[in-house]
Motif scaffolding. Sequence first.
Motif, PDB file in Angstrom:
ATOM      1  N   ASN B   6       0.842  -1.191   0.000  1.00 20.43           N
ATOM      2  CA  ASN B   6       0.000   0.000   0.000  1.00 20.43           C
ATOM      3  C   ASN B   6       0.885   1.252   0.000  1.00 20.43           C
ATOM      4  OD1 ASN B   6      -1.933   1.936   0.248  1.00 20.43           O
ATOM      5  ND2 ASN B   6      -2.540   1.415   2.340  1.00 20.43           N
ATOM      6  N   TYR B   7       1.536   1.469  -1.086  1.00 21.83           N
ATOM      7  CA  TYR B   7       2.344   2.687  -1.209  1.00 21.83           C
ATOM      8  C   TYR B   7       1.825   3.508  -2.394  1.00 21.83           C
ATOM      9  CZ  TYR B   7       4.854  -0.222  -4.653  1.00 21.83           C
ATOM     10  OH  TYR B   7       5.173  -1.035  -5.703  1.00 21.83           O
ATOM     11  N   GLY B   8       2.180   4.757  -2.397  1.00 21.91           N
ATOM     12  CA  GLY B   8       1.752   5.630  -3.488  1.00 21.91           C
ATOM     13  C   GLY B   8       2.895   5.869  -4.470  1.00 21.91           C
ATOM     14  N   VAL B   9       2.517   6.127  -5.699  1.00 18.00           N
ATOM     15  CA  VAL B   9       3.519   6.456  -6.724  1.00 18.00           C
ATOM     16  C   VAL B   9       3.076   7.742  -7.393  1.00 18.00           C
ATOM     17  CG1 VAL B   9       4.555   5.748  -8.924  1.00 18.00           C
ATOM     18  CG2 VAL B   9       4.103   4.032  -7.153  1.00 18.00           C
ATOM     19  N   LYS B  35      -0.319  -7.478 -12.948  1.00 18.66           N
ATOM     20  CA  LYS B  35      -0.997  -7.080 -11.698  1.00 18.66           C
ATOM     21  C   LYS B  35      -0.209  -5.991 -10.983  1.00 18.66           C
ATOM     22  CE  LYS B  35      -3.344 -11.456 -10.835  1.00 18.66           C
ATOM     23  NZ  LYS B  35      -2.658 -12.596 -11.463  1.00 18.66           N
ATOM     24  N   LEU B  36      -0.932  -5.001 -10.471  1.00 20.82           N
ATOM     25  CA  LEU B  36      -0.269  -3.924  -9.722  1.00 20.82           C
ATOM     26  C   LEU B  36       0.257  -4.446  -8.396  1.00 20.82           C
ATOM     27  CD1 LEU B  36      -2.677  -0.901 -10.293  1.00 20.82           C
ATOM     28  CD2 LEU B  36      -0.295  -1.001 -10.988  1.00 20.82           C
ATOM     29  N   LYS B  37       1.398  -3.891  -7.973  1.00 15.70           N
ATOM     30  CA  LYS B  37       1.998  -4.302  -6.709  1.00 15.70           C
ATOM     31  C   LYS B  37       1.354  -3.605  -5.522  1.00 15.70           C
ATOM     32  CE  LYS B  37       6.944  -5.190  -7.426  1.00 15.70           C
ATOM     33  NZ  LYS B  37       8.240  -4.509  -7.395  1.00 15.70           N
ATOM     34  N   THR B  38       0.700  -2.492  -5.808  1.00 15.64           N
ATOM     35  CA  THR B  38       0.195  -1.647  -4.723  1.00 15.64           C
ATOM     36  C   THR B  38      -1.282  -1.313  -4.912  1.00 15.64           C
ATOM     37  OG1 THR B  38       0.447   0.488  -3.621  1.00 15.64           O
ATOM     38  CG2 THR B  38       1.053   0.428  -5.925  1.00 15.64           C
ATOM     39  N   VAL B  39      -1.944  -1.141  -3.774  1.00 16.62           N
ATOM     40  CA  VAL B  39      -3.333  -0.662  -3.852  1.00 16.62           C
ATOM     41  C   VAL B  39      -3.373   0.853  -3.635  1.00 16.62           C
ATOM     42  CG1 VAL B  39      -4.437  -2.814  -3.138  1.00 16.62           C
ATOM     43  CG2 VAL B  39      -3.668  -1.177  -1.391  1.00 16.62           C
ATOM     44  N   GLY B  40      -2.204   1.416  -3.391  1.00 17.15           N
ATOM     45  CA  GLY B  40      -2.109   2.861  -3.166  1.00 17.15           C
ATOM     46  C   GLY B  40      -2.324   3.635  -4.466  1.00 17.15           C
ATOM     47  N   PRO B  41      -2.427   4.953  -4.336  1.00 18.28           N
ATOM     48  CA  PRO B  41      -2.693   5.756  -5.540  1.00 18.28           C
ATOM     49  C   PRO B  41      -1.488   5.801  -6.499  1.00 18.28           C
ATOM     50  CG  PRO B  41      -2.300   7.169  -3.635  1.00 18.28           C
ATOM     51  CD  PRO B  41      -2.314   5.759  -3.126  1.00 18.28           C
ATOM     52  N   ALA B  71       0.204   8.224   6.243  1.00 14.18           N
ATOM     53  CA  ALA B  71      -0.583   7.009   6.028  1.00 14.18           C
ATOM     54  C   ALA B  71       0.149   5.992   5.165  1.00 14.18           C
ATOM     55  CB  ALA B  71      -1.919   7.372   5.388  1.00 14.18           C
ATOM     56  N   ARG B  72       0.904   6.450   4.210  1.00 15.39           N
ATOM     57  CA  ARG B  72       1.628   5.540   3.304  1.00 15.39           C
ATOM     58  C   ARG B  72       2.856   6.245   2.754  1.00 15.39           C
ATOM     59  NH1 ARG B  72      -2.990   6.803   0.207  1.00 15.39           N
ATOM     60  NH2 ARG B  72      -3.927   4.774   0.583  1.00 15.39           N
ATOM     61  N   LEU B 196       5.640  -0.483 -10.281  1.00 22.96           N
ATOM     62  CA  LEU B 196       4.181  -0.576 -10.324  1.00 22.96           C
ATOM     63  C   LEU B 196       3.644  -1.997 -10.370  1.00 22.96           C
ATOM     64  CD1 LEU B 196       3.202   2.246 -12.859  1.00 22.96           C
ATOM     65  CD2 LEU B 196       2.987   2.278 -10.378  1.00 22.96           C
ATOM     66  N   PHE B 197       4.336  -2.854 -11.097  1.00 22.67           N
ATOM     67  CA  PHE B 197       3.753  -4.170 -11.378  1.00 22.67           C
ATOM     68  C   PHE B 197       4.590  -5.302 -10.780  1.00 22.67           C
ATOM     69  CE2 PHE B 197       2.217  -1.437 -14.763  1.00 22.67           C
ATOM     70  CZ  PHE B 197       0.860  -1.721 -14.746  1.00 22.67           C
TER      71      PHE B 197
END
Lengths: 362, 205
Positions: B6-9, B35-41, B71-72, B196-197
Amino acid sequence: MEITGITIGGFKNIDLVTLEFPEQISALIGFNNYGKSNLLTGIAFGLQFIKESSEERRLMMHSQVNAPLRESLLNKPFVFALKFYYNSQHWHYSYSWHWRDSQISSEVLSRDNVVIHNRKQDTQVVPNLSLLIDKQNSSLAEVYQWLKSISTFGIDLLHNVTSGSVICQSANLSLAAAVYRLQTEDLSNFQLLTEAYCSLLPEIEWIKAINKDDNYSLQAKEKYIKDPTPFEYLSMGSRRLLALLFLAIKAESHQVLVFEEVETCLHPRLIPLLLISLSRLAKGSRIIITSHSPYLIQHLPLKSIYIATPQVAGVAGFKTINPALQNKLLLQAQELDISLGVYLFDLLIESLHEPELLKEWL
Amino acid sequence: MTTIENYGVILFVEGDTEEEFYRYLIAWLKLQGRKLKTVGPVIIKNLHGIGGFKRIALRYYLTKIVPQQQARRFYVVLAYDTDVFEYSGQPPVDWQKVEYVFRAYGAADVLHIKQQRMIEDWFLIDLIGLCRYLGLPLNTVMPAGRNANEKMQQLFSRANRIYYKGHYTKRFLDELNIGLIYNQLHQELKPLENLLFMNVKEEEL
């Protein structure tokens, strides 16, 4: 053929200024009422003189409004020179005469530094107000003809452009009439004008010129508005933009476009796009602009920016930053996290009271 | 099984051209089943011209990202042409300085996608797609030019159009074969892709 430089001297408050054109667009920056407009007017005047009849030339030489008024320039002759590149050779053409006189005092054409014509040495009898390049039958007729065909565009462009603004002084054509002519006689260039205009202003879908019994008008179709909008209802910047783009198309190649404060009424985001548009539309022409916008200036290479030098006795001069110092200046701007435009305008402001600060860069 | 994080990019790009390209690229990779590695934005921020890179990017980061960092964690990706092109803002950006400031603001890492060739080089990989968009014959020969920007200009000029570097690209990106371009740029885009992936092996687990 490509114009690579222009020299002008003995005109209004201009002593002698040479502009080199390493790139298609060059800019003049300096205070108001310094001499930027005079330089542009002088270029238009010098090119027009070449094209005129002997009688018109005589009138131009006696023109009161253009002759130098500053005491130190009173006896300076009018000097005009063009450098150009043609057939892989470097050419230089110049002429000069004294104000209120009635004869050309010098005229020189050289190719790769070899003088081809020199009025003083020419044995042929030339009437006082004829130029050597007036000759019709010559092996250099193509060069002569080209020199006489160079025009300036944009010198009279107003800030508040309307459909009825006269855009081509020589043909006395309004913007609407000129666009109408393009639309009916040169569809390819009309499409290019529309493409450029609508790319810069994506809210506009198309433009159209209308002729009703020789009354010309312009309309634009805006997104989200059902009916076409009369040109006069568009913003001042949008209207001026059409005139700028039209003049660039009209100039095509090998001409000289001069625009005062080209950025007037335009959003900063449009400025680099306008520069790209002008350079594409005017192809091989030279474009000389004046600007008070750091936003605009930051988009031009330093070697193409001419800065007003501190005045001495009201005489204007323009120079680029010394080539040996250009990298240093860019590095300093980078270090200070400011744009090239801001750096140069800061220097100009400081030079009002401390001219040495600017001089050491020139 | 690889854990989804859960990190942002935040990907900073120079203009419309790049913004649209990276959007298309990410969408295309998802379409390929990656598939994305993160659920973050994952934010793509258009800076509208390289001249604004440092100032606008840092202001955005300070006001929009720093408050979210509790938060992240956030990764910063800077995508830029290494060449100076006509009418680009001057002086050029000092990328090391930019990286330093992002780190000082708390970025987890700062990655650079240096477009060693211009982004136009990437588009010209699919010359046929460009010709289709411009209505030119599909067998049009690559135009001459000192660089890819000039070649693009020449190509557009043949179709009586003007190419504006960095602007209004969306219309022709629809016609480009992103897969064809991606396959040739795999190495250059790898840092972003890895961030990202999940890699293919992880996805198989």
